[in-house]
Design a protein around this motif. Structure first.
Motif, PDB file in Angstrom:
ATOM      1  N   GLU A   1     -13.995  11.142  -5.453  1.00 47.79           N
ATOM      2  CA  GLU A   1     -14.864  11.081  -6.817  1.00 47.79           C
ATOM      3  C   GLU A   1     -15.372   9.947  -6.390  1.00 47.79           C
ATOM      4  O   GLU A   1     -15.637   9.079  -6.768  1.00 47.79           O
ATOM      5  N   LEU A   2     -14.041   8.650  -6.490  1.00 50.83           N
ATOM      6  CA  LEU A   2     -14.204   7.064  -6.155  1.00 50.83           C
ATOM      7  C   LEU A   2     -15.243   6.858  -5.102  1.00 50.83           C
ATOM      8  O   LEU A   2     -15.903   6.021  -5.270  1.00 50.83           O
ATOM      9  N   GLU A   3     -14.449   7.306  -3.565  1.00 51.47           N
ATOM     10  CA  GLU A   3     -16.108   7.230  -2.605  1.00 51.47           C
ATOM     11  C   GLU A   3     -17.406   7.412  -3.354  1.00 51.47           C
ATOM     12  O   GLU A   3     -17.645   6.501  -2.543  1.00 51.47           O
ATOM     13  N   TYR A   4     -17.327   7.956  -4.142  1.00 52.19           N
ATOM     14  CA  TYR A   4     -18.600   8.678  -4.632  1.00 52.19           C
ATOM     15  C   TYR A   4     -19.377   7.665  -6.311  1.00 52.19           C
ATOM     16  O   TYR A   4     -19.906   8.121  -6.603  1.00 52.19           O
TER      17      TYR A   4
ATOM     18  N   VAL B   1      -5.043   5.758   2.891  1.00 54.47           N
ATOM     19  CA  VAL B   1      -6.714   5.670   3.249  1.00 54.47           C
ATOM     20  C   VAL B   1      -7.750   7.016   2.830  1.00 54.47           C
ATOM     21  O   VAL B   1      -7.183   8.013   3.892  1.00 54.47           O
ATOM     22  N   TRP B   2      -7.798   7.119   2.373  1.00 52.38           N
ATOM     23  CA  TRP B   2      -9.478   8.701   2.386  1.00 52.38           C
ATOM     24  C   TRP B   2     -10.938   7.162   2.417  1.00 52.38           C
ATOM     25  O   TRP B   2     -11.057   6.622   1.823  1.00 52.38           O
ATOM     26  N   GLU B   3     -11.203   7.875   3.560  1.00 53.64           N
ATOM     27  CA  GLU B   3     -12.188   6.686   3.796  1.00 53.64           C
ATOM     28  C   GLU B   3     -13.637   7.504   4.170  1.00 53.64           C
ATOM     29  O   GLU B   3     -14.130   8.329   3.682  1.00 53.64           O
ATOM     30  N   ARG B   4     -14.099   6.766   3.494  1.00 52.51           N
ATOM     31  CA  ARG B   4     -15.885   6.727   3.299  1.00 52.51           C
ATOM     32  C   ARG B   4     -16.158   7.376   4.220  1.00 52.51           C
ATOM     33  O   ARG B   4     -16.085   7.103   5.855  1.00 52.51           O
ATOM     34  N   GLY B   5     -17.137   8.630   4.564  1.00 52.49           N
ATOM     35  CA  GLY B   5     -17.915   9.130   5.147  1.00 52.49           C
ATOM     36  C   GLY B   5     -16.590  10.338   6.433  1.00 52.49           C
ATOM     37  O   GLY B   5     -17.110  10.711   7.684  1.00 52.49           O
ATOM     38  N   ALA B   6     -15.811   9.882   6.258  1.00 53.02           N
ATOM     39  CA  ALA B   6     -14.638  10.729   6.809  1.00 53.02           C
ATOM     40  C   ALA B   6     -13.735  11.605   6.322  1.00 53.02           C
ATOM     41  O   ALA B   6     -12.275  12.647   7.134  1.00 53.02           O
TER      42      ALA B   6
ATOM     43  N   ALA C   1     -12.116  -0.218  -1.388  1.00 53.80           N
ATOM     44  CA  ALA C   1     -11.227  -0.633  -3.363  1.00 53.80           C
ATOM     45  C   ALA C   1     -10.044   0.271  -2.517  1.00 53.80           C
ATOM     46  O   ALA C   1      -9.460   1.480  -2.123  1.00 53.80           O
ATOM     47  N   VAL C   2      -9.234  -1.204  -3.050  1.00 53.28           N
ATOM     48  CA  VAL C   2      -7.911  -0.864  -2.921  1.00 53.28           C
ATOM     49  C   VAL C   2      -6.290  -0.708  -4.358  1.00 53.28           C
ATOM     50  O   VAL C   2      -6.690  -2.145  -4.958  1.00 53.28           O
ATOM     51  N   PHE C   3      -5.879   0.205  -3.677  1.00 52.34           N
ATOM     52  CA  PHE C   3      -5.402   0.556  -5.457  1.00 52.34           C
ATOM     53  C   PHE C   3      -4.069   0.320  -4.867  1.00 52.34           C
ATOM     54  O   PHE C   3      -3.785   0.822  -4.357  1.00 52.34           O
ATOM     55  N   PHE C   4      -2.791  -0.755  -6.260  1.00 48.96           N
ATOM     56  CA  PHE C   4      -1.803  -0.526  -5.835  1.00 48.96           C
ATOM     57  C   PHE C   4      -1.031   0.235  -6.236  1.00 48.96           C
ATOM     58  O   PHE C   4      -1.281   0.598  -7.243  1.00 48.96           O
ATOM     59  N   VAL C   5      -0.486   1.348  -5.771  1.00 46.25           N
ATOM     60  CA  VAL C   5       0.822   1.915  -6.022  1.00 46.25           C
ATOM     61  C   VAL C   5       2.359   2.101  -6.439  1.00 46.25           C
ATOM     62  O   VAL C   5       2.519   2.156  -5.396  1.00 46.25           O
ATOM     63  N   ASP C   6       2.151   2.678  -7.029  1.00 46.82           N
ATOM     64  CA  ASP C   6       4.251   2.812  -7.112  1.00 46.82           C
ATOM     65  C   ASP C   6       4.563   3.572  -5.912  1.00 46.82           C
ATOM     66  O   ASP C   6       5.660   2.927  -4.945  1.00 46.82           O
TER      67      ASP C   6
ATOM     68  N   ALA D   1     -17.333   3.822  -0.966  1.00 43.18           N
ATOM     69  CA  ALA D   1     -16.419   3.265  -0.476  1.00 43.18           C
ATOM     70  C   ALA D   1     -14.871   3.821  -0.031  1.00 43.18           C
ATOM     71  O   ALA D   1     -15.604   4.676   0.061  1.00 43.18           O
ATOM     72  N   ASN D   2     -13.874   2.810   1.062  1.00 46.42           N
ATOM     73  CA  ASN D   2     -12.987   3.123   1.893  1.00 46.42           C
ATOM     74  C   ASN D   2     -12.216   3.885   0.256  1.00 46.42           C
ATOM     75  O   ASN D   2     -12.481   2.336  -0.347  1.00 46.42           O
ATOM     76  N   ILE D   3     -11.442   4.794   0.076  1.00 51.33           N
ATOM     77  CA  ILE D   3     -10.412   3.843  -0.959  1.00 51.33           C
ATOM     78  C   ILE D   3      -9.315   3.984  -0.308  1.00 51.33           C
ATOM     79  O   ILE D   3      -8.713   4.939   0.603  1.00 51.33           O
ATOM     80  N   SER D   4      -7.982   2.986  -0.908  1.00 45.09           N
ATOM     81  CA  SER D   4      -6.665   2.784  -0.636  1.00 45.09           C
ATOM     82  C   SER D   4      -5.885   3.162  -1.438  1.00 45.09           C
ATOM     83  O   SER D   4      -6.157   2.385  -2.486  1.00 45.09           O
ATOM     84  N   ALA D   5      -5.188   3.680  -1.272  1.00 50.04           N
ATOM     85  CA  ALA D   5      -3.669   3.627  -1.803  1.00 50.04           C
ATOM     86  C   ALA D   5      -1.908   3.095  -1.619  1.00 50.04           C
ATOM     87  O   ALA D   5      -1.729   3.269  -0.488  1.00 50.04           O
ATOM     88  N   ALA D   6      -2.093   1.685  -1.829  1.00 47.72           N
ATOM     89  CA  ALA D   6      -1.177   0.577  -1.690  1.00 47.72           C
ATOM     90  C   ALA D   6       0.144   0.900  -1.864  1.00 47.72           C
ATOM     91  O   ALA D   6       0.279   0.111  -2.848  1.00 47.72           O
ATOM     92  N   GLN D   7       1.547   1.388  -1.468  1.00 50.51           N
ATOM     93  CA  GLN D   7       2.802   0.822  -2.018  1.00 50.51           C
ATOM     94  C   GLN D   7       3.241  -0.990  -1.429  1.00 50.51           C
ATOM     95  O   GLN D   7       3.079  -0.729  -0.014  1.00 50.51           O
ATOM     96  N   VAL D   8       3.394  -1.642  -2.141  1.00 56.44           N
ATOM     97  CA  VAL D   8       4.365  -3.071  -1.337  1.00 56.44           C
ATOM     98  C   VAL D   8       5.601  -2.884  -1.413  1.00 56.44           C
ATOM     99  O   VAL D   8       6.295  -1.854  -2.105  1.00 56.44           O
ATOM    100  N   LEU D   9       6.794  -2.918   0.317  1.00 53.19           N
ATOM    101  CA  LEU D   9       7.497  -2.340  -0.048  1.00 53.19           C
ATOM    102  C   LEU D   9       8.546  -3.373  -0.068  1.00 53.19           C
ATOM    103  O   LEU D   9       8.929  -3.441  -1.085  1.00 53.19           O
TER     104      LEU D   9
END
Ligand SMILES: N[C@H](CCC[C@H](N)C(=O)O)C(=O)O
Length: 282
Positions: free
Chosen positions: A181-184, A209-214, A163-168, A192-200
């Motif tokens: 919270e989001l992984e589960y 990244v918050w990795e599932r299981g890690a 799950a990829v979240f685009f952020v400022d 799911a693996n949870i990503s916070a992505a900032q487009v430069l």
């Protein structure tokens, strides 16, 4: 049957996303969830994000089978950074410029790239809700999920769920709090693996990244692949992007035509050691 003497391993990493790699191509190594957790434990064990076992290939077109367990013991089908590490070892052994790595998610083709890096074709991105998988039919371009200020993610699979979240501001996201919270979340039947992505800009993304299981890792190859796909689907970047993770940069391309995701990045060996009996047997 575990070897009572313990098993040799190689500690490797891709941009700090680190792995204990066991070569079981000549002597079987039964890595169960408990052993993976003990090995991965950074206090009592060797410490790593994933435990990787190299096994004889099942598919005649492959050179090696790569088994993957997260630090929590869960077995998963894809790990981009580890694929580069395993590919590099096998190409060195075979003195070849390319190799096929078999995983539970399919065959991945890897080859040497410039500057000592390795390029891996991670296969076609999976975009349908039931390929992620999600718990119910949904538009994967806009999931309608939110938590702690993160909202409206894109879901992508490259053999594992993202799950990829685009952020400022990626640095401002409290991933250690919102990640689990989001992984589960019930939307993800396989987590799911949870990503916070900032487009430069149109060719650069900052990714955490918050990795599932890690948990939080210094890099996540499959998350970088998923983020590159999500950014193009949202018309935020070009198909070829550089993604800056905590541990360094990966080159990504979501290829037009076949929809395959090509990931290019470094590989490193840290040290070798022996897994002693207490880690292997409960
Ligand atoms: N935590 C991931 C597996 C490892 C992915 C990451 N280490 C990578 O390089 O892709 C999952 O459960 O799908």
């Amino acid at each position: 049957m575990q070897n009572a003497r313990g098993r040799p391993f190689i500690k490797m990493h891709g941009l700090g996303n680190d792995f204990v790699v066991v070569d079981a191509r000549r002597e079987p190594f039964d890595l169960d969830a408990g052993a993976a957790r003990r090995i991965a434990d950074r206090r009592e064990g060797v410490g790593c994000d994933q435990v990787i076992v190299m096994e004889p290939p099942r598919d005649p077109c492959a050179n090696v089978f790569m088994r993957i367990r997260n630090a929590d013991g869960s077995e998963v089908a894809a790990c981009g950074n580890a694929t580069r590490c395993v590919a590099a070892r096998v190409m060195t052994e075979r003195e070849t410029r390319e190799v096929t790595v078999e995983t539970l998610a399919g065959l991945l083709h890897a080859k040497h790239a410039a500057e000592g890096k390795v390029a891996v074709d991670m296969g076609a991105a999976r975009l349908d809700w039931n390929e992620i998988p999600l718990a119910r039919e949904m538009d994967t371009l806009h999931l309608g999920l939110e938590a702690d200020g993160l909202r409206d993610p894109v879901a992508v699979s490259v053999g594992n769920p993202h799950a990829v979240f685009f952020v400022d501001d990626a640095e401002a996201v409290e991933l250690e709090r919102v990640g689990p919270e989001l992984e589960y979340d019930a939307l993800f039947p396989e987590r799911a693996n949870i990503s916070a992505a900032q487009v430069l800009d149109s060719t650069h993304i900052r990714l955490r990244v918050w990795e599932r299981g890690a948990g939080i890792t210094r890099a996540c190859g499959t998350a970088a692949c998923a983020t590159a796909v999500a950014a193009v689907r949202r018309e935020l970047t070009e198909r070829k992007v550089t993604i800056a993770l905590d541990g360094g940069e990966l080159g990504l391309e979501w290829r037009a035509g076949d929809g395959h995701v090509i990931m290019t990045g470094p590989v490193a060996e840290s040290f070798t050691g022996t897994l002693n009996g207490s880690l292997l047997a409960a």
